[in-house]
Write a protein that holds these residues in place. Sequence first.
Motif, short mmCIF file in Angstrom:
data_model
loop_
_atom_site.label_atom_id
_atom_site.label_comp_id
_atom_site.label_asym_id
_atom_site.label_seq_id
_atom_site.Cartn_x
_atom_site.Cartn_y
_atom_site.Cartn_z
N THR A 1 0.84 -1.21 0.00
CA THR A 1 0.00 0.00 0.00
C THR A 1 0.87 1.26 0.00
N LEU A 2 1.92 1.27 0.80
CA LEU A 2 2.82 2.43 0.81
C LEU A 2 3.49 2.61 -0.55
N LYS A 3 3.85 1.51 -1.20
CA LYS A 3 4.45 1.60 -2.54
C LYS A 3 3.45 2.17 -3.54
N VAL A 4 2.22 1.65 -3.50
CA VAL A 4 1.19 2.13 -4.42
C VAL A 4 0.91 3.61 -4.19
N LEU A 5 0.96 4.04 -2.94
CA LEU A 5 0.72 5.45 -2.61
C LEU A 5 1.97 6.31 -2.81
N LYS A 6 3.05 5.69 -3.30
CA LYS A 6 4.30 6.38 -3.61
C LYS A 6 4.87 7.14 -2.39
N VAL A 7 4.87 6.43 -1.26
CA VAL A 7 5.41 6.99 -0.02
C VAL A 7 6.89 6.65 0.05
N ASN A 8 7.69 7.62 0.49
CA ASN A 8 9.12 7.40 0.69
C ASN A 8 9.34 6.76 2.06
N GLN A 9 10.51 6.20 2.26
CA GLN A 9 10.91 5.61 3.54
C GLN A 9 9.96 4.49 3.99
N ASP B 1 4.86 9.98 10.46
CA ASP B 1 4.89 11.21 9.67
C ASP B 1 4.31 10.96 8.27
N LEU B 2 3.00 10.86 8.23
CA LEU B 2 2.26 10.72 6.97
C LEU B 2 1.08 11.68 7.03
N ASN B 3 0.64 12.16 5.88
CA ASN B 3 -0.54 13.03 5.93
C ASN B 3 -1.80 12.19 6.21
N GLU B 4 -2.83 12.86 6.63
CA GLU B 4 -4.06 12.17 7.05
C GLU B 4 -4.68 11.33 5.93
N ALA B 5 -4.63 11.82 4.71
CA ALA B 5 -5.20 11.06 3.59
C ALA B 5 -4.47 9.74 3.39
N ILE B 6 -3.15 9.75 3.50
CA ILE B 6 -2.35 8.52 3.36
C ILE B 6 -2.67 7.58 4.52
N LYS B 7 -2.77 8.11 5.73
CA LYS B 7 -3.10 7.27 6.90
C LYS B 7 -4.46 6.61 6.72
N ARG B 8 -5.44 7.36 6.22
CA ARG B 8 -6.78 6.79 6.01
C ARG B 8 -6.74 5.70 4.93
N LYS B 9 -6.02 5.96 3.85
CA LYS B 9 -5.92 4.96 2.77
C LYS B 9 -5.20 3.70 3.24
N LEU B 10 -4.17 3.87 4.03
CA LEU B 10 -3.43 2.73 4.56
C LEU B 10 -4.30 1.92 5.53
N ALA B 11 -5.02 2.62 6.39
CA ALA B 11 -5.93 1.94 7.32
C ALA B 11 -7.05 1.21 6.57
#
Length: 175
Positions: free
Chosen positions: A44-52, A145-155
């Motif tokens: 999910t983090l890869k799909v959302l193009k999150v670093n680290q 340290d992720l924005n709220e939209a990323i946190k919601r999508k990950l959850a």
Amino acid sequence: MGSKKQTKLYNLIFPIWLLWLFPLTWIVIFPANFLIDLTVVVVTLKVLKVNQIKEIAKKVIFKVWIFGFISDFIGTLAMFSVNFVDMAIENKSPLGEWWYKYLTNAVTYNPFENIYAVLWVSVCILIAGCFIYLFNYKVSFRKVDLNEAIKRKLALSLAVFTAPYLFYLPTSLFF
């Protein structure tokens, strides 16, 4: 002789969704759930193009894993509650007979026997999925340290892909 309510314990023998309560199954269930949770987080983090990704996954995986079990336990309690209701209803009454036939027996052995059992199991899976989402969004990801939209999508991704769909597995296949 007076009519005594007979408790039907044979339907509690071994529903497959209670397997995780028994220590022997933990040898398989704990590592499998960990790997599934880790995979969902990383993908999910890869799909959302999150670093680290590695650092974030390390920070959250233990909480994600623990809250997944807690959520599954809540869903299991919801599944098991069909048996408690069955024990509370007079078995000889029309409602008691209906409840046993269409819910208790079907949920415990084969949820695909009727629409009522499918709905009951679906609601239990949905309950567990909602708790997976809430626990992860509100607790597991709180200090990340992720924005709220990323946190919601990950959850949401965890809730959808790690919900206890094995609740649908008919235990009648094993007896």
